[in-house]
Motif scaffolding. Structure first.
Motif, PDB file in Angstrom:
ATOM      1  N   TYR A   3     118.133 -45.175  -2.454  1.00 58.38           N
ATOM      2  CA  TYR A   3     117.114 -46.212  -2.356  1.00 58.38           C
ATOM      3  C   TYR A   3     116.590 -46.324  -0.930  1.00 58.38           C
ATOM      4  O   TYR A   3     115.406 -46.589  -0.720  1.00 58.38           O
ATOM      5  CB  TYR A   3     117.698 -47.554  -2.807  1.00 58.38           C
ATOM      6  CG  TYR A   3     116.656 -48.624  -3.003  1.00 58.38           C
ATOM      7  CD1 TYR A   3     115.817 -48.613  -4.103  1.00 58.38           C
ATOM      8  CD2 TYR A   3     116.524 -49.667  -2.084  1.00 58.38           C
ATOM      9  CE1 TYR A   3     114.853 -49.601  -4.285  1.00 58.38           C
ATOM     10  CE2 TYR A   3     115.573 -50.659  -2.260  1.00 58.38           C
ATOM     11  CZ  TYR A   3     114.739 -50.618  -3.362  1.00 58.38           C
ATOM     12  OH  TYR A   3     113.784 -51.589  -3.538  1.00 58.38           O
ATOM     13  N   SER A   4     117.456 -46.102   0.056  1.00 55.50           N
ATOM     14  CA  SER A   4     117.015 -46.199   1.448  1.00 55.50           C
ATOM     15  C   SER A   4     115.973 -45.141   1.786  1.00 55.50           C
ATOM     16  O   SER A   4     115.062 -45.386   2.585  1.00 55.50           O
ATOM     17  CB  SER A   4     118.206 -46.077   2.390  1.00 55.50           C
ATOM     18  OG  SER A   4     118.855 -44.834   2.216  1.00 55.50           O
ATOM     19  N   VAL A   5     116.071 -43.955   1.184  1.00 55.14           N
ATOM     20  CA  VAL A   5     115.061 -42.918   1.399  1.00 55.14           C
ATOM     21  C   VAL A   5     113.744 -43.343   0.766  1.00 55.14           C
ATOM     22  O   VAL A   5     112.661 -43.154   1.347  1.00 55.14           O
ATOM     23  CB  VAL A   5     115.535 -41.566   0.827  1.00 55.14           C
ATOM     24  CG1 VAL A   5     114.454 -40.513   0.967  1.00 55.14           C
ATOM     25  CG2 VAL A   5     116.809 -41.105   1.542  1.00 55.14           C
ATOM     26  N   ALA A   6     113.818 -43.912  -0.435  1.00 49.35           N
ATOM     27  CA  ALA A   6     112.607 -44.409  -1.090  1.00 49.35           C
ATOM     28  C   ALA A   6     111.943 -45.487  -0.242  1.00 49.35           C
ATOM     29  O   ALA A   6     110.712 -45.517  -0.096  1.00 49.35           O
ATOM     30  CB  ALA A   6     112.961 -44.960  -2.474  1.00 49.35           C
ATOM     31  N   VAL A   7     112.740 -46.373   0.336  1.00 42.26           N
ATOM     32  CA  VAL A   7     112.204 -47.430   1.198  1.00 42.26           C
ATOM     33  C   VAL A   7     111.542 -46.830   2.430  1.00 42.26           C
ATOM     34  O   VAL A   7     110.435 -47.220   2.820  1.00 42.26           O
ATOM     35  CB  VAL A   7     113.315 -48.410   1.599  1.00 42.26           C
ATOM     36  CG1 VAL A   7     112.826 -49.356   2.695  1.00 42.26           C
ATOM     37  CG2 VAL A   7     113.790 -49.207   0.396  1.00 42.26           C
ATOM     38  N   THR A  19     115.797 -58.595  -2.330  1.00 43.30           N
ATOM     39  CA  THR A  19     116.995 -58.815  -1.525  1.00 43.30           C
ATOM     40  C   THR A  19     117.182 -57.697  -0.512  1.00 43.30           C
ATOM     41  O   THR A  19     117.572 -57.943   0.637  1.00 43.30           O
ATOM     42  CB  THR A  19     118.228 -58.911  -2.431  1.00 43.30           C
ATOM     43  OG1 THR A  19     118.063 -60.010  -3.340  1.00 43.30           O
ATOM     44  CG2 THR A  19     119.494 -59.117  -1.620  1.00 43.30           C
ATOM     45  N   LEU A  20     116.885 -56.463  -0.910  1.00 45.68           N
ATOM     46  CA  LEU A  20     117.127 -55.312  -0.053  1.00 45.68           C
ATOM     47  C   LEU A  20     116.013 -55.084   0.960  1.00 45.68           C
ATOM     48  O   LEU A  20     116.262 -54.608   2.071  1.00 45.68           O
ATOM     49  CB  LEU A  20     117.313 -54.051  -0.909  1.00 45.68           C
ATOM     50  CG  LEU A  20     118.556 -54.029  -1.794  1.00 45.68           C
ATOM     51  CD1 LEU A  20     118.547 -52.795  -2.686  1.00 45.68           C
ATOM     52  CD2 LEU A  20     119.826 -54.057  -0.961  1.00 45.68           C
ATOM     53  N   VAL A  21     114.781 -55.390   0.594  1.00 47.43           N
ATOM     54  CA  VAL A  21     113.659 -55.118   1.501  1.00 47.43           C
ATOM     55  C   VAL A  21     113.273 -56.345   2.318  1.00 47.43           C
ATOM     56  O   VAL A  21     112.309 -56.305   3.083  1.00 47.43           O
ATOM     57  CB  VAL A  21     112.433 -54.584   0.731  1.00 47.43           C
ATOM     58  CG1 VAL A  21     112.768 -53.286   0.019  1.00 47.43           C
ATOM     59  CG2 VAL A  21     111.896 -55.621  -0.252  1.00 47.43           C
TER      60      VAL A  21
END
Length: 298
Positions: free
Chosen positions: A226-230, A245-247
């Motif tokens: 998910y961090s790569v997608a972000v 929550t994550l972004v």
């Protein structure tokens, strides 16, 4: 002449552990994953234990295995025994190295939240040595050597659970320049849609809830992290279906912006679990308090 015949030996600890794990989890494959060995090794250990005791602990069938009557009778004692060994081992670890604190969490939480929090945690707790292990599924804190874990869950009502943030929301986000001129569903569909393989249905779920009269037809790259997608969304590579929550830190800094102001709630909360068997630790209490404070900032 002294009489010293050979004494009967106890079964191997590996055999006992293989039986307990397979019986508790419901199969040799599940035990193999927990014990980090092959299913064949688990089967061999169990077979040796059955040879030692002279009875069948499992019934073998085409669909796998199930506990025999003998296995059912002794399983509670073995679970209690290994729980006790694990609790004693973990207390030993925490007493011998009280400044070493180990956190287990999702890769996305580790890379997007904990990486943001670690500088503040170092300042607040200079004597602590904080380690982070990323994993896809929550550990069994009663059995595995982690002081706490941070994962998404439906509620925070069970023992040792502390709500950090939630409920989570789905919201499409992208770089500010890419969001310019996007004002409706059709314009959003024309942009590349970035997705995460851990949550593959996020885009369809959001579209169905936000625009039930429209057919979702978005396409774009998919990433296993998910961090790569972000990061690709921050770089302008497309629109990401964000977990708020994550972004949240990226939204607060303006690195990402909502594309359309439509959020869809999820029955997911970011939850911290404290190891239930560890000795009392003031330093761990401080770490949890600091994490809660940082999570509340968003």
């Amino acid at each position: 002449m002294a009489v010293n015949p050979p004494r009967p030996s106890l079964p191997s600890l590996n055999g006992l552990r293989a039986f307990e794990s397979a019986a508790r989890l419901g199969g040799f494959k599940q035990a193999a994953a927990e014990l980090n060995v092959s299913a064949g090794a688990v089967a061999q250990h169990v077979k040796a234990l059955e040879g030692w005791c002279g009875g069948a602990l499992f019934v073998r069938h085409a669909q796998g295995v199930s506990l025999s009557s003998l296995g059912q009778q002794v399983l509670p004692e073995f679970i209690a025994a290994f729980d006790g060994i694990s609790a004693a081992s973990q207390r030993l670890r925490s007493l011998a190295a009280p400044n070493s604190l180990n956190i287990a969490t999702l890769p996305s939480v580790a890379q997007l939240l904990l990486a943001e929090w670690l500088p503040d945690l170092r300042v607040a707790l200079p004597e602590a040595r904080i380690s982070v292990t990323a994993m896809e599924t929550p550990p069994n804190l009663s059995r595995e050597p982690f002081d706490l874990s941070i994962f998404f869950g439906a509620a925070a009502e069970d023992k040792g659970a502390i709500l950090l943030a939630g409920p989570d929301h789905l919201v499409p986000v992208c770089a500010p320049t890419l969001a310019q001129g996007v004002s409706d569903f059709h314009e959003l569909m024309a942009l590349p849609h970035i997705s995460d393989q851990f949550w593959p249905d996020d885009w369809a779920r959001w579209a169905q809830a936000a625009f039930p009269d429209q057919n979702y037809s978005g396409t774009g790259p998919s990433y296993s992290l998910y961090s790569v997608a972000v990061r690709e969304a921050v770089n302008g590579g497309g629109v990401l279906m964000g977990h708020q929550t994550l972004v949240a830190p990226l939204l607060a800094r303006g690195d990402l912006v909502p594309v359309l102001p439509v959020k869809v709630p999820l029955e997911l909360n970011l939850i911290l679990w404290r190891n239930p068997v560890l000795a009392q630790s003031g330093l761990l209490d401080q770490l949890i308090a600091q994490i809660r404070e940082l999570a509340m900032r968003g």
